[in-house]
Design an enzyme around this catalytic site. Structure first.
Site, PDB file in Angstrom:
ATOM      1  N   HIS A  33       5.143 -14.695  -6.753  1.00 40.14           N
ATOM      2  CA  HIS A  33       6.414 -14.073  -6.379  1.00 40.14           C
ATOM      3  C   HIS A  33       7.562 -14.660  -7.219  1.00 40.14           C
ATOM      4  O   HIS A  33       8.458 -13.940  -7.665  1.00 40.14           O
ATOM      5  CB  HIS A  33       6.719 -14.316  -4.896  1.00 40.14           C
ATOM      6  CG  HIS A  33       5.671 -13.786  -3.952  1.00 40.14           C
ATOM      7  ND1 HIS A  33       4.921 -14.614  -3.151  1.00 40.14           N
ATOM      8  CD2 HIS A  33       5.263 -12.534  -3.665  1.00 40.14           C
ATOM      9  CE1 HIS A  33       4.096 -13.882  -2.407  1.00 40.14           C
ATOM     10  NE2 HIS A  33       4.277 -12.620  -2.698  1.00 40.14           N
ATOM     11  N   LYS A  72      -1.435  -8.492 -10.289  1.00 39.88           N
ATOM     12  CA  LYS A  72      -2.444  -8.960  -9.332  1.00 39.88           C
ATOM     13  C   LYS A  72      -2.901  -7.798  -8.442  1.00 39.88           C
ATOM     14  O   LYS A  72      -4.069  -7.685  -8.106  1.00 39.88           O
ATOM     15  CB  LYS A  72      -1.818 -10.082  -8.494  1.00 39.88           C
ATOM     16  CG  LYS A  72      -2.343 -10.293  -7.102  1.00 39.88           C
ATOM     17  CD  LYS A  72      -3.535 -11.188  -7.110  1.00 39.88           C
ATOM     18  CE  LYS A  72      -4.166 -11.456  -5.769  1.00 39.88           C
ATOM     19  NZ  LYS A  72      -3.589 -10.886  -4.600  1.00 39.88           N
ATOM     20  N   ARG A  97      -2.758 -15.112   1.091  1.00 38.79           N
ATOM     21  CA  ARG A  97      -3.954 -15.175   1.941  1.00 38.79           C
ATOM     22  C   ARG A  97      -4.871 -16.343   1.587  1.00 38.79           C
ATOM     23  O   ARG A  97      -5.825 -16.598   2.328  1.00 38.79           O
ATOM     24  CB  ARG A  97      -4.731 -13.862   1.858  1.00 38.79           C
ATOM     25  CG  ARG A  97      -4.024 -12.696   2.555  1.00 38.79           C
ATOM     26  CD  ARG A  97      -4.894 -11.453   2.575  1.00 38.79           C
ATOM     27  NE  ARG A  97      -4.382 -10.417   3.442  1.00 38.79           N
ATOM     28  CZ  ARG A  97      -3.693  -9.343   3.017  1.00 38.79           C
ATOM     29  NH1 ARG A  97      -3.409  -9.190   1.741  1.00 38.79           N
ATOM     30  NH2 ARG A  97      -3.283  -8.427   3.886  1.00 38.79           N
ATOM     31  N   MET A 107       5.898  -9.463   0.914  1.00 40.80           N
ATOM     32  CA  MET A 107       5.611  -9.668   2.334  1.00 40.80           C
ATOM     33  C   MET A 107       5.828 -11.134   2.708  1.00 40.80           C
ATOM     34  O   MET A 107       5.403 -11.579   3.772  1.00 40.80           O
ATOM     35  CB  MET A 107       4.177  -9.233   2.658  1.00 40.80           C
ATOM     36  CG  MET A 107       3.965  -7.745   2.362  1.00 40.80           C
ATOM     37  SD  MET A 107       2.634  -6.995   3.303  1.00 40.80           S
ATOM     38  CE  MET A 107       1.241  -7.945   2.770  1.00 40.80           C
TER      39      MET A 107
HETATM   40  P1  AMP Z   1       2.835  -9.500  -1.540  1.00 38.77           P
HETATM   41  O1  AMP Z   1       3.838 -10.377  -0.905  1.00 38.77           O
HETATM   42  O2  AMP Z   1       1.453 -10.103  -1.596  1.00 38.77           O
HETATM   43  O3  AMP Z   1       2.857  -8.085  -1.023  1.00 38.77           O
HETATM   44  O4  AMP Z   1       3.240  -9.392  -3.068  1.00 38.77           O
HETATM   45  C1  AMP Z   1       4.531  -9.024  -3.458  1.00 38.77           C
HETATM   46  C2  AMP Z   1       4.555  -8.816  -4.948  1.00 38.77           C
HETATM   47  O5  AMP Z   1       4.125 -10.009  -5.610  1.00 38.77           O
HETATM   48  C3  AMP Z   1       3.590  -7.702  -5.404  1.00 38.77           C
HETATM   49  O6  AMP Z   1       4.193  -6.970  -6.460  1.00 38.77           O
HETATM   50  C4  AMP Z   1       2.405  -8.484  -5.896  1.00 38.77           C
HETATM   51  O7  AMP Z   1       1.652  -7.799  -6.881  1.00 38.77           O
HETATM   52  C5  AMP Z   1       3.062  -9.711  -6.487  1.00 38.77           C
HETATM   53  N1  AMP Z   1       2.113 -10.818  -6.554  1.00 38.77           N
HETATM   54  C6  AMP Z   1       1.326 -11.292  -5.554  1.00 38.77           C
HETATM   55  N2  AMP Z   1       0.552 -12.296  -6.004  1.00 38.77           N
HETATM   56  C7  AMP Z   1       0.834 -12.440  -7.332  1.00 38.77           C
HETATM   57  C8  AMP Z   1       0.360 -13.306  -8.361  1.00 38.77           C
HETATM   58  N3  AMP Z   1      -0.564 -14.227  -8.134  1.00 38.77           N
HETATM   59  N4  AMP Z   1       0.901 -13.173  -9.591  1.00 38.77           N
HETATM   60  C9  AMP Z   1       1.860 -12.243  -9.842  1.00 38.77           C
HETATM   61  N5  AMP Z   1       2.348 -11.407  -8.915  1.00 38.77           N
HETATM   62  C10 AMP Z   1       1.844 -11.501  -7.674  1.00 38.77           C
END
Ligand code: AMP
Length: 283
Positions: free
Chosen positions: A37, A149, A187, A30
């Site tokens: 990421h 995560k 966040r 996102m």
């Molecule tokens: P998001 O943009 O938050 O929807 O996350 C996109 C991807 O990044 C998802 O597969 C999450 O699980 C992964 N992700 C988010 N935060 C972390 C983190 N701290 N460590 C590893 N992967 C992460």
């Protein structure tokens, strides 16, 4: 690196790569990218010919009173981070591009979505499966990368892919943390200074629960201790703190091998989640 915004541009960019049988590694996000990421992009870079990153704040996975409108966005900054990781293609569609008409069917996850975040964010994982399956159909990746995560999301996607024979391999990425243990999250920018310094308590509490469980303390007592720690050290309200079998997310039994202790807490403007996945043998 190329940035595409429409389905048509994406298809035109990918068609020659599909034709040439290039392996595509896909990292759906996102946006508002951070090192979590980046670690997924790194893994994708090593394991595939082509790396596709999607940046899309998916409205169908947000509830009516959640933070869709104020979710942080910065495409320019994200582009730099993606370029540093040698991403080949960024797909950054608009909502209208992804949802040009009202969706008339859904993929409904099963019991794995009835607990943890699924219990407090009704319909959240329906929205996740909706966007993830659309993105898989648009990108046709060989491998797709998801972080531990979001342990429940990962478990639900793995089940969906396995049970519906979706032709993609799901690769798990380790959670990337700040030096004080706080899991990196888009966040985290919503935390006040005080909340930011208290926030690592969530991970500390989860680790404490794990330790107590492995030393033979009952689930109830271990979770109570974890809750006490969060209440004592933060101003956060606890959404849930739970111990389940992983990745089934069923209640723990004698035959459970892998467990997850997962928590979600509300600070004033941010709901944070984290977890620890561990084997009953202590690994
Ligand atoms: P998001 O943009 O938050 O929807 O996350 C996109 C991807 O990044 C998802 O597969 C999450 O699980 C992964 N992700 C988010 N935060 C972390 C983190 N701290 N460590 C590893 N992967 C992460």
């Amino acid at each position: 690196m190329i940035i595409v915004y429409t389905l048509k541009e994406l298809r035109e960019t990918l068609q020659p790569l599909w034709n040439a049988n290039k392996s595509i590694g896909f990292v759906p996000t996102m946006g508002y990218l951070h090192e979590g990421h980046a670690s997924l992009m790194k893994a994708a870079r090593v394991q595939n010919d082509i790396v596709v990153l999607s940046i899309f704040v998916n409205p169908t996975q947000f509830g009516p009173n959640e933070d869709l409108d104020r979710y942080p966005r910065d495409l320019e900054r994200d582009t730099k981070i993606a370029a540093e990781q040698n991403v080949d293609i960024i797909f950054a569609p608009t909502v209208n591009e992804m949802y040009p008409e009202k969706m008339l069917s859904s993929i409904i996850p099963g019991q794995q979505a009835t607990v943890l975040c699924g219990a407090s964010r009704l319909g959240h994982f329906d929205g996740v499966l909706m966007v993830v399956s659309k993105l898989f159909n648009l990108v046709k990746p060989a491998k797709a990368y998801f972080g531990k995560k979001d342990a429940q999301q990962l478990a639900i996607i793995e089940t969906f892919v396995r049970q519906y024979n979706v032709p993609v391999e799901i690769v798990r990425g380790e959670t990337v943390r700040e030096n004080d243990g706080l899991a990196k999250s888009s966040r985290n920018v919503f935390l006040t200074e005080q909340e930011r310094s208290d926030a690592p308590t969530l991970q500390k509490a989860l680790q404490a629960v794990k330790k107590l469980i492995l030393s033979g303390v009952s689930k109830e007592d271990a979770l109570l201790k974890g809750q006490e720690l969060i209440r004592a050290k933060t101003t956060a309200r606890i959404d849930y703190l739970e111990l389940l079998e992983y990745p089934s997310l069923l209640p723990v039994t004698e035959s459970s091998e892998e467990l997850v202790v997962a928590g979600a807490i509300f600070f004033d403007k941010a709901r944070l989640i984290d977890n620890v996945i561990f084997s009953v043998k202590g690994e």
